[in-house]
Design a protein around this motif. Structure first.
Motif, PDB file in Angstrom:
ATOM      1  N   ILE A   1      47.051  54.285  48.729  1.00  0.00           N
ATOM      2  CA  ILE A   1      46.565  53.336  49.742  1.00  0.00           C
ATOM      3  C   ILE A   1      45.543  54.027  50.646  1.00  0.00           C
ATOM      4  O   ILE A   1      44.481  53.479  50.931  1.00  0.00           O
ATOM      5  CB  ILE A   1      47.736  52.784  50.588  1.00  0.00           C
ATOM      6  CG1 ILE A   1      48.700  51.987  49.715  1.00  0.00           C
ATOM      7  CG2 ILE A   1      47.204  51.929  51.744  1.00  0.00           C
ATOM      8  CD1 ILE A   1      50.022  51.658  50.406  1.00  0.00           C
TER       9      ILE A   1
ATOM     10  N   VAL B   1      52.156  40.154  47.437  1.00  0.00           N
ATOM     11  CA  VAL B   1      53.006  40.844  48.422  1.00  0.00           C
ATOM     12  C   VAL B   1      54.463  40.837  47.953  1.00  0.00           C
ATOM     13  O   VAL B   1      55.159  41.855  48.021  1.00  0.00           O
ATOM     14  CB  VAL B   1      52.871  40.215  49.829  1.00  0.00           C
ATOM     15  CG1 VAL B   1      53.992  40.668  50.749  1.00  0.00           C
ATOM     16  CG2 VAL B   1      51.519  40.559  50.437  1.00  0.00           C
TER      17      VAL B   1
ATOM     18  N   LEU C   1      54.697  43.189  44.808  1.00  0.00           N
ATOM     19  CA  LEU C   1      54.575  44.593  45.205  1.00  0.00           C
ATOM     20  C   LEU C   1      55.793  45.059  45.995  1.00  0.00           C
ATOM     21  O   LEU C   1      56.249  46.188  45.830  1.00  0.00           O
ATOM     22  CB  LEU C   1      53.294  44.812  46.015  1.00  0.00           C
ATOM     23  CG  LEU C   1      52.001  44.659  45.224  1.00  0.00           C
ATOM     24  CD1 LEU C   1      50.809  44.552  46.167  1.00  0.00           C
ATOM     25  CD2 LEU C   1      51.832  45.795  44.237  1.00  0.00           C
TER      26      LEU C   1
ATOM     27  N   ILE D   1      48.692  47.330  46.861  1.00  0.00           N
ATOM     28  CA  ILE D   1      48.791  47.190  48.320  1.00  0.00           C
ATOM     29  C   ILE D   1      47.411  47.351  48.961  1.00  0.00           C
ATOM     30  O   ILE D   1      47.052  46.609  49.884  1.00  0.00           O
ATOM     31  CB  ILE D   1      49.803  48.190  48.912  1.00  0.00           C
ATOM     32  CG1 ILE D   1      51.228  47.803  48.498  1.00  0.00           C
ATOM     33  CG2 ILE D   1      49.683  48.262  50.435  1.00  0.00           C
ATOM     34  CD1 ILE D   1      52.293  48.840  48.850  1.00  0.00           C
TER      35      ILE D   1
ATOM     36  N   TYR E   1      46.018  44.300  51.115  1.00  0.00           N
ATOM     37  CA  TYR E   1      45.762  44.583  52.527  1.00  0.00           C
ATOM     38  C   TYR E   1      44.373  44.070  52.918  1.00  0.00           C
ATOM     39  O   TYR E   1      44.201  43.392  53.939  1.00  0.00           O
ATOM     40  CB  TYR E   1      45.881  46.093  52.778  1.00  0.00           C
ATOM     41  CG  TYR E   1      45.569  46.512  54.184  1.00  0.00           C
ATOM     42  CD1 TYR E   1      46.529  46.429  55.187  1.00  0.00           C
ATOM     43  CD2 TYR E   1      44.313  47.013  54.522  1.00  0.00           C
ATOM     44  CE1 TYR E   1      46.244  46.822  56.489  1.00  0.00           C
ATOM     45  CE2 TYR E   1      44.021  47.411  55.806  1.00  0.00           C
ATOM     46  CZ  TYR E   1      44.989  47.313  56.791  1.00  0.00           C
ATOM     47  OH  TYR E   1      44.702  47.711  58.074  1.00  0.00           O
TER      48      TYR E   1
END
Length: 172
Positions: A20, A79, A82, A111, A115
């Motif tokens: 990430i 979401v 994940l 993610i 995001y």
């Protein structure tokens, strides 16, 4: 045994966080330093940086869907998937290291892109490869993480298929 499990959990979270982090740092730099549709040749027009915003999924799939449907399919559903993937890799301590690492790369990359979608309404893509017959769309480091994760899981699957038949032959 508890110390070994704690180390495993820390490593899993660290791999996800590194994926990430690399993705988000690279996208932040691109958002600040590169103009839209600007082409920066890194390796003789074979490796090019160009900033675009992708409101869809892979190769802009779903880009033309109604906004509410796109939000459900490209934000809420990922979401949930994940979140379950992270729960799964954290709770299944019998998974091979290769499978755990592959899942961490997949989850971290996923993610990173989700995001962006939630925070910015689109995903910043900026990498493009062009080697004549091998040419990619524009992608980002989250996509690279996802592809590495898929490759690791594919390799683990092949290993399992090759090793199991051999071990079965030895038992006959």
């Amino acid at each position: 045994m508890k110390k070994k499990e704690t180390i495993r959990l820390i490593l899993i979270l660290a791999i996800v966080a590194l994926n990430i982090g690399c993705d988000q740092v690279s996208k932040s730099i691109v958002r600040q330093k590169i103009d839209y549709d600007e082409n920066i040749s890194i390796i003789k027009n074979h490796f090019i940086l160009t900033k675009v915003e992708n409101t869809g999924a892979f190769l802009s799939a779903g880009n033309n869907l109604p906004e509410a449907v796109r939000f459900i399919l490209l934000s809420i559903l990922p979401v949930l998937v994940l979140g379950y993937g992270l729960f799964y890799v954290l709770s299944k301590n019998k998974l091979s290291s290769g499978v755990q690492i592959g899942l961490c790369f997949l989850i971290g990359g996923g993610i990173g892109n989700v995001y962006d979608r939630i925070l910015f309404g689109s995903v910043t893509d900026f990498l493009h490869l062009d080697f004549g017959i091998f040419r990619t769309g524009i992608f980002n480091l989250a996509d690279v993480s996802i592809m590495i994760g898929i490759a690791l899981l594919f390799i683990q699957s092949l290993k399992r298929k090759i090793i199991k038949p051999a071990s079965l032959e030895n038992n006959i």
